[in-house]
Design an enzyme around this catalytic site. Structure first.
Site, short mmCIF file in Angstrom:
data_model
loop_
_atom_site.label_atom_id
_atom_site.label_comp_id
_atom_site.label_asym_id
_atom_site.label_seq_id
_atom_site.Cartn_x
_atom_site.Cartn_y
_atom_site.Cartn_z
N ASP A 32 37.13 -17.05 59.61
CA ASP A 32 37.43 -15.63 59.48
C ASP A 32 36.00 -14.77 59.22
OD1 ASP A 32 38.66 -13.15 58.44
OD2 ASP A 32 40.17 -14.24 58.00
N ASP A 52 32.27 -14.16 63.39
CA ASP A 52 33.36 -13.10 64.18
C ASP A 52 33.84 -13.59 65.35
OD1 ASP A 52 34.15 -10.93 65.61
OD2 ASP A 52 31.94 -9.93 65.36
N ALA A 121 56.25 -7.43 65.27
CA ALA A 121 57.46 -6.72 65.54
C ALA A 121 57.03 -5.16 66.03
CB ALA A 121 58.32 -6.44 64.28
N TYR A 151 48.17 -1.03 68.17
CA TYR A 151 48.23 -2.27 67.63
C TYR A 151 49.44 -3.21 68.52
CZ TYR A 151 49.28 -5.74 64.09
OH TYR A 151 49.64 -6.95 63.53
N ASN A 180 56.79 -7.66 58.94
CA ASN A 180 56.58 -7.36 57.82
C ASN A 180 56.51 -8.28 56.48
OD1 ASN A 180 56.33 -4.40 58.39
ND2 ASN A 180 58.59 -4.38 58.49
N LYS A 194 50.29 -3.54 53.11
CA LYS A 194 51.71 -3.12 53.53
C LYS A 194 52.60 -2.40 52.74
CE LYS A 194 50.70 -5.02 57.56
NZ LYS A 194 51.20 -6.24 57.92
N ALA A 195 53.54 -2.13 52.93
CA ALA A 195 54.42 -1.00 52.06
C ALA A 195 54.87 -1.84 50.78
CB ALA A 195 55.83 -0.78 52.60
N GLN A 220 63.25 5.84 56.39
CA GLN A 220 62.86 4.98 57.57
C GLN A 220 63.20 3.57 56.99
OE1 GLN A 220 60.89 6.94 55.83
NE2 GLN A 220 58.83 6.27 55.79
N ARG A 222 63.13 -0.83 57.15
CA ARG A 222 62.39 -1.98 57.39
C ARG A 222 63.01 -3.23 56.79
NH1 ARG A 222 60.55 1.41 60.18
NH2 ARG A 222 58.41 1.96 60.44
#
Length: 339
Positions: A32, A52, A121, A151, A180, A194-195, A220, A222
């Site tokens: 990574d 990289d 997704a 993306y 997600n 993320k959310a 919205q 998800r």
């Protein structure tokens, strides 16, 4: 014991995947661009290479002869604040595509036995996700293509790349579209979270009697899958003879406001939700509110048919574990430093 390479193992899903593979007795090498922020190297791998992967020399060094499996999760990515503002489009497409081009070529050169590619997704057409209550994310609905972000376009390209290498060079691949994925030991602040992590952080930071900010109207929809379930689904796909692409996600769809309220309820705090969008959002942040598509939910029928496994854990249970971890991080950050 298999010899396994996890690319992107310094990230959230990659770290959890590598840990599971190492605990099962495999030799695990990670590469990574950064070290894992929350796992020690000993927890998740036998060898950690910081490098990289857009550089083919790095990929050649990491993927040597006699590799049984490569898990390709490395990508330039983040949450809505990173993906949907448009400010990072060139880097997202260039960096992630280069990584996948390098990995596919090296896998053939070094005769890797099997490669897993993590798609998203986000590659599904925007026109199938305009109704928040009835999104269509069946695998066969991917075409005609029209992702809502660069993306998503890059993910779609890379799916086709790995499938082309399968057809022309017999590269044994498995492709999954993640919906997600969330949980502890992942990014929880700084704009790439993320959310679920964002909601947990906002609630953990909030003082009772105040409100937390939710981007958009909050209607919205998800679905969110806890990371342990995701890893189980990935490993079962790898053991199968189905190439994919196939969805890996939960079918428990919620609105973003419901997700925020879930975090509030877990905390036990008296906190309200303040939705911010339109001109008010632009005046505050200087860019258009990045909410993504109106609705998205995993369709798991193909996975059940081909693999014979289904998600078992409700969203609430995963959110409880995630909130506890993020709440600890918030209070650690807020604690005064002695001396």
């Amino acid at each position: 014991m298999k010899k396994i390479v996890v690319l992107g193992g310094g990230g959230f899903i990659g770290g959890h995947l590598a840990k599971r593979l190492k605990n099962e007795g495999n030799f695990v090498r990670i590469c990574d661009i950064k070290e894992h922020e929350y796992f020690s190297h000993d927890e998740i791998c036998n060898e950690f290479i910081v490098g990289d992967l857009t550089n083919p020399v790095t990929v050649s060094r990491v993927i040597d002869e006699n590799i049984d499996e490569v898990y390709q999760l490395a990508a330039d990515m983040g949450g809505a604040g990173y993906i949907f503002t448009g400010e990072n489009d060139a880097n997202v497409m260039h960096n992630s595509a280069l990584i996948n081009l390098n990995v596919a070529k090296e896998a053939i050169t070094k005769k890797v036995k099997k490669v897993f590619y993590s798609s998203s997704a986000c590659m599904y057409p925007e026109y199938n996700q305009l109704d928040p209550l009835n999104p269509n994310c069946e695998e066969s609905s991917a075409y005609p293509a029209n992702p809502d972000s660069e993306y998503g376009w890059e993910k779609l390209f890379s799916e086709r790349l790995f499938l082309a290498f399968n057809r022309n060079y017999n590269l044994d691949v498995r492709i999954a579209r993640f919906h997600n994925i969330f949980g502890p030991q992942g990014t929880w602040k700084g704009g790439k979270e993320k959310a679920p992590a964002a909601m947990c952080r906002k609630v953990a930071e909030a003082v009772p009697g105040t409100s937390i900010e939710v981007w958009g109207d909050g209607m919205q929809t998800r679905s969110f899958l806890y990371v342990d379930e995701c890893i189980e689904a990935v490993l079962r796909l790898m053991e199968s003879d189905f190439l994919g692409p196939v969805n890996i996600g939960s079918e428990e769809m919620v609105t973003i406001n419901q997700l925020a309220q879930m975090a509030i309820d877990i905390s036990g705090k008296n906190i309200s939700i303040k939705n911010i969008e339109g001109q008010e959002f632009f005046d505050k942040y200087g860019f258009k509110c990045p909410t993504g598509v109106r609705g998205r939910n995993s369709d798991n029928r193909l996975y059940k048919e081909k693999i014979g496994w289904a998600v078992s854990e409700p969203l609430l249970e995963g959110m409880k574990k995630t909130y506890v971890w993020i709440d600890q991080k918030v209070h650690q950050d807020a604690a005064p430093v002695n001396g």
